[in-house]
Design a protein around this motif. Structure first.
Motif, mmCIF file in Angstrom:
data_model
loop_
_atom_site.group_PDB
_atom_site.id
_atom_site.type_symbol
_atom_site.label_atom_id
_atom_site.label_comp_id
_atom_site.label_asym_id
_atom_site.label_seq_id
_atom_site.Cartn_x
_atom_site.Cartn_y
_atom_site.Cartn_z
ATOM 1 N N VAL A 124 -2.552 -2.402 7.056
ATOM 2 C CA VAL A 124 -2.863 -2.280 5.449
ATOM 3 C C VAL A 124 -2.521 -3.228 4.729
ATOM 4 O O VAL A 124 -1.642 -4.091 4.678
ATOM 5 N N ASN A 125 -3.467 -3.710 3.642
ATOM 6 C CA ASN A 125 -3.413 -4.999 2.837
ATOM 7 C C ASN A 125 -3.593 -4.534 1.442
ATOM 8 O O ASN A 125 -4.043 -3.456 1.187
ATOM 9 N N LEU A 126 -2.921 -5.166 0.670
ATOM 10 C CA LEU A 126 -2.876 -4.936 -0.754
ATOM 11 C C LEU A 126 -3.739 -6.027 -1.491
ATOM 12 O O LEU A 126 -3.619 -7.172 -1.315
ATOM 13 N N ILE A 127 -4.573 -5.652 -2.316
ATOM 14 C CA ILE A 127 -5.426 -6.462 -3.320
ATOM 15 C C ILE A 127 -4.794 -5.881 -4.690
ATOM 16 O O ILE A 127 -5.320 -5.155 -4.985
ATOM 17 N N LYS A 182 -14.084 -11.474 -1.117
ATOM 18 C CA LYS A 182 -13.483 -12.512 -0.654
ATOM 19 C C LYS A 182 -12.328 -12.497 0.500
ATOM 20 O O LYS A 182 -11.922 -12.785 1.241
ATOM 21 N N LEU A 183 -11.309 -11.327 -0.041
ATOM 22 C CA LEU A 183 -10.218 -11.085 0.848
ATOM 23 C C LEU A 183 -10.644 -10.346 1.772
ATOM 24 O O LEU A 183 -10.063 -10.368 3.116
ATOM 25 N N LEU A 184 -11.655 -9.348 2.118
ATOM 26 C CA LEU A 184 -12.226 -8.590 3.036
ATOM 27 C C LEU A 184 -12.603 -9.675 3.953
ATOM 28 O O LEU A 184 -12.596 -9.374 5.375
ATOM 29 N N LYS A 211 -6.081 -11.787 3.706
ATOM 30 C CA LYS A 211 -6.441 -10.531 3.498
ATOM 31 C C LYS A 211 -5.836 -9.895 2.375
ATOM 32 O O LYS A 211 -6.196 -8.630 1.812
ATOM 33 N N THR A 212 -4.787 -10.493 2.005
ATOM 34 C CA THR A 212 -3.735 -9.548 1.056
ATOM 35 C C THR A 212 -3.366 -10.677 -0.431
ATOM 36 O O THR A 212 -3.568 -11.782 -0.254
ATOM 37 N N THR A 213 -3.161 -9.885 -1.386
ATOM 38 C CA THR A 213 -2.651 -10.581 -2.507
ATOM 39 C C THR A 213 -1.152 -11.224 -2.248
ATOM 40 O O THR A 213 -0.566 -10.842 -1.379
ATOM 41 N N ALA A 258 1.896 -9.651 -6.702
ATOM 42 C CA ALA A 258 1.792 -8.473 -6.781
ATOM 43 C C ALA A 258 2.962 -7.921 -7.973
ATOM 44 O O ALA A 258 4.020 -8.538 -8.000
ATOM 45 N N ALA A 259 2.561 -6.920 -8.513
ATOM 46 C CA ALA A 259 3.765 -6.264 -9.502
ATOM 47 C C ALA A 259 4.744 -5.602 -8.531
ATOM 48 O O ALA A 259 4.377 -5.106 -7.223
#
Length: 499
Positions: free
Chosen positions: A364-367, A392-394, A399-401, A482-483
């Motif tokens: 699981v990735n975070l964008i 771009k990240l996919l 893959k992630t922020t 990321a927040a």
């Protein structure tokens, strides 16, 4: 005569993942043998007691293959293309159509070269015991090539994401499955039997639903609907009058004065908002299709339930993976953008839950898109930046922020490292909020390379932990940090994340 029908999601010009096992499903005569052949494979299965069947094929490494499905004396032929297939799901901001986006005409004027196809899952809201569907005029779903003529009906976010993937992979065949519905809680996208296994979700979603419909008949529901429509019409009239008097005021600012459209509508047994409703009517339409990756952009409608959103989201991902026969399906979660008009910290808590799930579940990735959004408009019309970032990240190695990780935390200082980043870029003031002995304060962090240093003692620290975010720290690719909120005494998932 034997009947033989493939599921709608296999109609038209379907795209399935290259080099990945896949399934073809449909309906035939109950308890009969079904044979599938193609790509030098012959597979067989038996339909169940109501005629459903599912054929499992080994990976295919050819871009286009003809398959033949047979049941008794009936043959169905299907041509499948193989490439990369993406599932885009969630609520209104991922549903937001390309034709309604700020850059639609610009896109038509310079339309990209695409070998991409999409399937939009019919938004069926309810199916009665006789099989009658609501809405009754819903057209069947069908795969179609993405063109200037039909792209406007696609998800704007999905279109720009696959356009970016295609730009980087000109020869790639791309498939997009859109499965979304605006205004929905994640609880609508989970089956009731799964929700019932989680006591907190039962208390939050199942019991209020049952209470809302208890003891009412059709006349009661009709009366509630009339009252709701009247309130919506009254709101729209006020908004139209305000905009006519103030033509230079944006819709966002107008809604700040007039208020937002009343939502949700009253609950009833046929409502698509009911717990489990859209799983039964929409998700089942895409099972057991095979995907390379999934994008989930939702959470706005669970702002009233942020304390259970971690459990809700984790359950949704694990359930969908199980039903799609893919426990390692990569999922990208979109961390909600900036938006002010919610209860205190509601969106901040949803973002925290999204971060938790991304850190706790494998694949699981975070964008994060906290650098986008509109202060008073929950549906910002600029979707291009978001879609390009997702694409771009996919498609990329990263893959992630950028996500903060605690390097050191003592009474003298906190050192945060951001893995995978060479240099953090500061735009504005790198301000953090700290909590010590119940007192809130703000401090300015020192940013060096990929480290963030705060020289102070405190119990909690947070970055952009509010509804309307204005991030100041980015990586070298302009992706926002990321927040997050961190708690000194907690060490959840190796990051120290707290609710």
């Amino acid at each position: 005569m034997t009947k033989l029908l493939l599921d709608e999601i296999f109609s038209g010009s379907p795209v399935l993942p290259l080099g990945k096992p896949f399934r073809i499903s449909g309906q035939t005569t109950p308890n009969s043998q079904v044979t599938g052949s193609g790509a030098n494979q012959i597979v067989q299965t038996n339909s169940d007691n109501i005629g459903n069947f599912c054929l499992r094929f080994n990976p295919v490494f050819t871009k286009k293959v003809d398959f033949k499905i047979e049941s008794s004396d009936v043959v169905c032929k299907i041509t499948i293309q193989f490439g990369q297939v993406f599932l885009f799901s969630g609520q209104s901001n991922i549903e937001f159509r390309l034709r309604d986006s700020q850059t639609y005409q610009e896109t038509l004027n310079d339309f990209p070269e695409l070998t991409a196809y999409y399937f939009e899952t019919p938004q069926i809201e309810y199916v009665d015991e006789m099989g009658n569907k609501t809405p009754s005029n819903m057209l069947p779903g069908q795969w179609q090539k993405i063109t200037p003529e039909n792209c406007g009906l696609m998800s704007a976010v999905a279109f720009y994401a696959i356009a970016e993937i295609q730009r980087q992979n000109p020869g790639l065949i791309i498939g997009v499955v859109d499965c979304y519905k605006g205004g929905t809680s994640a609880s609508s996208w989970l089956p009731n039997d799964v929700l019932m296994k989680h006591p907190r979700l039962v208390e939050r979603f199942i019991k209020p639903y049952k209470k809302a419909i208890a003891g009412k008949d059709k006349a009661d529901f009709d009366e509630e609907n009339l009252a709701y429509r009247a309130s919506v019409n009254q709101h729209n009239k006020k908004l139209e009058e305000f905009l006519s008097r103030n033509p230079k005021v944006s819709l966002s600012d107008a809604k700040k004065t007039v208020g937002h459209t009343p939502w949700p509508p009253p609950m009833q047994p046929t409502s698509f908002l009911r717990p489990g409703g859209l799983f039964d009517t929409m998700v089942t339409q895409i099972i057991p299709y095979t995907f390379n990756q999934m994008v989930w952009y939702q959470g706005e409608n669970d702002a009233d339930n942020p304390d259970v959103y971690t459990e809700l989201l984790r359950t949704l991902i694990t359930t969908w993976r199980s039903r799609l026969y893919d426990d390692s399906l990569p999922v990208s979660l979109i961390q909600l953008p900036a938006y002010e008009d919610e209860p205190d910290f509601a969106w901040a808590k949803i973002r925290q839950a999204e971060l938790k799930v991304a850190l706790n579940l494998p694949y699981v990735n975070l964008i994060s898109i906290i650098d986008t959004g509109d202060r008073h408009n929950i549906h910002p019309i600029d979707k291009k930046q978001i879609g390009l970032r997702i694409g771009k990240l996919l498609n990329g190695p990263k893959k992630t922020t950028p996500i903060p990780k605690i390097q050191e935390w003592s009474t003298e200082r906190l050192v945060i490292r951001v893995p995978g980043v060479t240099n953090l870029i500061v735009k504005g003031v790198p301000e953090f909020e700290i909590l010590l002995n119940g007192h809130l304060d703000k401090v300015i962090a020192k940013v060096v390379d990929n480290y963030i240093i705060i020289n102070s003692d405190f119990d909690e620290v947070s970055y952009q932990y509010q509804n309307y975010t204005q991030p100041t720290i980015f990586d070298e690719n302009c992706l926002p940090l990321a927040a997050v909120k961190l708690k000194k005494s907690a060490d959840q998932y190796g990051l120290g994340i707290t609710d």
